[in-house]
Design a protein around this motif. Sequence first.
Motif, PDB file in Angstrom:
ATOM      1  N   UNK A   1       0.704  -1.132   0.075  1.00 34.13           N
ATOM      2  CA  UNK A   1      -0.038   0.077  -0.106  1.00 34.13           C
ATOM      3  C   UNK A   1       1.013   1.190   0.117  1.00 34.13           C
ATOM      4  N   UNK A   2       2.003   1.130   0.869  1.00 33.77           N
ATOM      5  CA  UNK A   2       2.726   2.485   1.041  1.00 33.77           C
ATOM      6  C   UNK A   2       3.547   2.747  -0.419  1.00 33.77           C
ATOM      7  N   UNK A   3       3.841   1.472  -1.157  1.00 33.83           N
ATOM      8  CA  UNK A   3       4.582   1.891  -2.221  1.00 33.83           C
ATOM      9  C   UNK A   3       3.624   2.365  -3.656  1.00 33.83           C
ATOM     10  N   UNK A   4       2.438   1.742  -3.457  1.00 29.80           N
ATOM     11  CA  UNK A   4       1.318   2.200  -4.539  1.00 29.80           C
ATOM     12  C   UNK A   4       1.158   3.679  -4.088  1.00 29.80           C
ATOM     13  N   UNK A   5       0.935   4.045  -3.021  1.00 36.12           N
ATOM     14  CA  UNK A   5       0.509   5.448  -2.557  1.00 36.12           C
ATOM     15  C   UNK A   5       1.642   6.563  -2.988  1.00 36.12           C
TER      16      UNK A   5
ATOM     17  N   UNK B   1      15.600   1.434 -22.487  1.00 41.76           N
ATOM     18  CA  UNK B   1      16.604   1.137 -21.487  1.00 41.76           C
ATOM     19  C   UNK B   1      16.368   2.050 -20.464  1.00 41.76           C
ATOM     20  N   UNK B   2      16.000   3.285 -20.445  1.00 40.72           N
ATOM     21  CA  UNK B   2      15.643   4.074 -19.261  1.00 40.72           C
ATOM     22  C   UNK B   2      14.572   3.327 -18.370  1.00 40.72           C
ATOM     23  N   UNK B   3      13.711   2.839 -18.934  1.00 40.41           N
ATOM     24  CA  UNK B   3      12.835   2.050 -18.089  1.00 40.41           C
ATOM     25  C   UNK B   3      13.479   0.909 -17.265  1.00 40.41           C
ATOM     26  N   UNK B   4      14.083   0.254 -18.050  1.00 42.60           N
ATOM     27  CA  UNK B   4      15.039  -0.954 -17.241  1.00 42.60           C
ATOM     28  C   UNK B   4      15.997  -0.314 -16.279  1.00 42.60           C
ATOM     29  N   UNK B   5      16.672   0.733 -16.432  1.00 44.04           N
ATOM     30  CA  UNK B   5      17.528   1.337 -15.616  1.00 44.04           C
ATOM     31  C   UNK B   5      16.820   1.840 -14.342  1.00 44.04           C
ATOM     32  N   UNK B   6      15.473   2.332 -14.464  1.00 44.90           N
ATOM     33  CA  UNK B   6      14.796   2.649 -13.259  1.00 44.90           C
ATOM     34  C   UNK B   6      14.517   1.245 -12.452  1.00 44.90           C
ATOM     35  N   UNK B   7      14.086   0.568 -13.075  1.00 45.97           N
ATOM     36  CA  UNK B   7      13.884  -0.861 -12.459  1.00 45.97           C
ATOM     37  C   UNK B   7      15.092  -1.361 -11.659  1.00 45.97           C
TER      38      UNK B   7
ATOM     39  N   UNK C   1      13.933   0.301  -8.133  1.00 45.92           N
ATOM     40  CA  UNK C   1      12.775  -0.650  -7.822  1.00 45.92           C
ATOM     41  C   UNK C   1      13.371  -2.039  -7.057  1.00 45.92           C
ATOM     42  N   UNK C   2      14.438  -2.702  -7.994  1.00 48.64           N
ATOM     43  CA  UNK C   2      14.899  -3.780  -7.440  1.00 48.64           C
ATOM     44  C   UNK C   2      15.840  -3.561  -6.042  1.00 48.64           C
ATOM     45  N   UNK C   3      16.498  -2.521  -6.043  1.00 48.90           N
ATOM     46  CA  UNK C   3      17.120  -2.519  -4.646  1.00 48.90           C
ATOM     47  C   UNK C   3      16.189  -2.395  -3.338  1.00 48.90           C
ATOM     48  N   UNK C   4      15.329  -1.238  -3.683  1.00 41.76           N
ATOM     49  CA  UNK C   4      14.181  -1.161  -2.717  1.00 41.76           C
ATOM     50  C   UNK C   4      13.471  -2.310  -2.341  1.00 41.76           C
ATOM     51  N   UNK C   5      13.080  -3.184  -3.196  1.00 39.31           N
ATOM     52  CA  UNK C   5      12.457  -4.615  -2.794  1.00 39.31           C
ATOM     53  C   UNK C   5      13.394  -5.385  -2.331  1.00 39.31           C
ATOM     54  N   UNK C   6      14.612  -5.581  -2.769  1.00 38.85           N
ATOM     55  CA  UNK C   6      15.718  -6.333  -2.375  1.00 38.85           C
ATOM     56  C   UNK C   6      15.902  -6.371  -0.833  1.00 38.85           C
ATOM     57  N   UNK C   7      15.994  -4.908  -0.423  1.00 46.76           N
ATOM     58  CA  UNK C   7      16.277  -4.403   0.827  1.00 46.76           C
ATOM     59  C   UNK C   7      15.381  -4.884   2.078  1.00 46.76           C
TER      60      UNK C   7
ATOM     61  N   UNK D   1      12.305 -11.422  -9.028  1.00 43.60           N
ATOM     62  CA  UNK D   1      10.959 -11.643  -9.421  1.00 43.60           C
ATOM     63  C   UNK D   1       9.850 -10.687  -8.918  1.00 43.60           C
ATOM     64  N   UNK D   2       9.997 -10.375  -7.351  1.00 43.89           N
ATOM     65  CA  UNK D   2       9.343  -9.562  -6.875  1.00 43.89           C
ATOM     66  C   UNK D   2       9.219  -8.254  -7.397  1.00 43.89           C
ATOM     67  N   UNK D   3      10.248  -7.612  -7.532  1.00 45.15           N
ATOM     68  CA  UNK D   3      10.347  -6.406  -8.152  1.00 45.15           C
ATOM     69  C   UNK D   3       9.672  -6.069  -9.666  1.00 45.15           C
ATOM     70  N   UNK D   4       9.918  -7.423 -10.657  1.00 44.16           N
ATOM     71  CA  UNK D   4       9.479  -7.277 -11.644  1.00 44.16           C
ATOM     72  C   UNK D   4       7.875  -7.119 -11.689  1.00 44.16           C
ATOM     73  N   UNK D   5       7.213  -8.025 -10.928  1.00 46.55           N
ATOM     74  CA  UNK D   5       6.058  -7.991 -10.734  1.00 46.55           C
ATOM     75  C   UNK D   5       5.406  -6.883 -10.258  1.00 46.55           C
ATOM     76  N   UNK D   6       6.208  -6.200  -9.202  1.00 45.60           N
ATOM     77  CA  UNK D   6       5.412  -4.896  -8.637  1.00 45.60           C
ATOM     78  C   UNK D   6       5.854  -3.791  -9.958  1.00 45.60           C
ATOM     79  N   UNK D   7       6.801  -3.670 -10.414  1.00 43.30           N
ATOM     80  CA  UNK D   7       7.132  -3.010 -11.659  1.00 43.30           C
ATOM     81  C   UNK D   7       5.875  -3.048 -12.693  1.00 43.30           C
ATOM     82  N   UNK D   8       5.615  -4.076 -13.037  1.00 47.69           N
ATOM     83  CA  UNK D   8       4.545  -4.314 -14.264  1.00 47.69           C
ATOM     84  C   UNK D   8       3.251  -4.044 -13.653  1.00 47.69           C
ATOM     85  N   UNK D   9       2.974  -3.946 -12.508  1.00 43.00           N
ATOM     86  CA  UNK D   9       1.675  -3.729 -11.872  1.00 43.00           C
ATOM     87  C   UNK D   9       1.780  -1.828 -11.977  1.00 43.00           C
TER      88      UNK D   9
END
Length: 102
Positions: free
Chosen positions: A11-15, A45-51, A55-61, A69-77
Amino acid sequence: LAAVPARQRGRALAQHFLQLWGHDPAGGGLAILLRTAATNDGAAERVREVFRDQVAPAVGAVAPDAAAARAALISSQLLGVAYCRFVASLAVAKEKRHELAP
């Protein structure tokens, strides 16, 4: 995300996403990036850089197991929401700009 209780992180990420990008009804730079990324390798490539860099480091932390996989699913949403609001202009996606269902 680490400071947010685990059950409230989605919820916090979506907000955060809606607050960051939802103020401009046209989607600003994100809408331009989404439109362009479909046909331009540099924009894609810019979209991939942001991911990769944000996104990936924030989720990984906060969820190191299957972080990529979690970061990819979150990004797709999140990108799907942005596409529906700012590119396809689906009215239902624009109605409640900063509200999330409980």
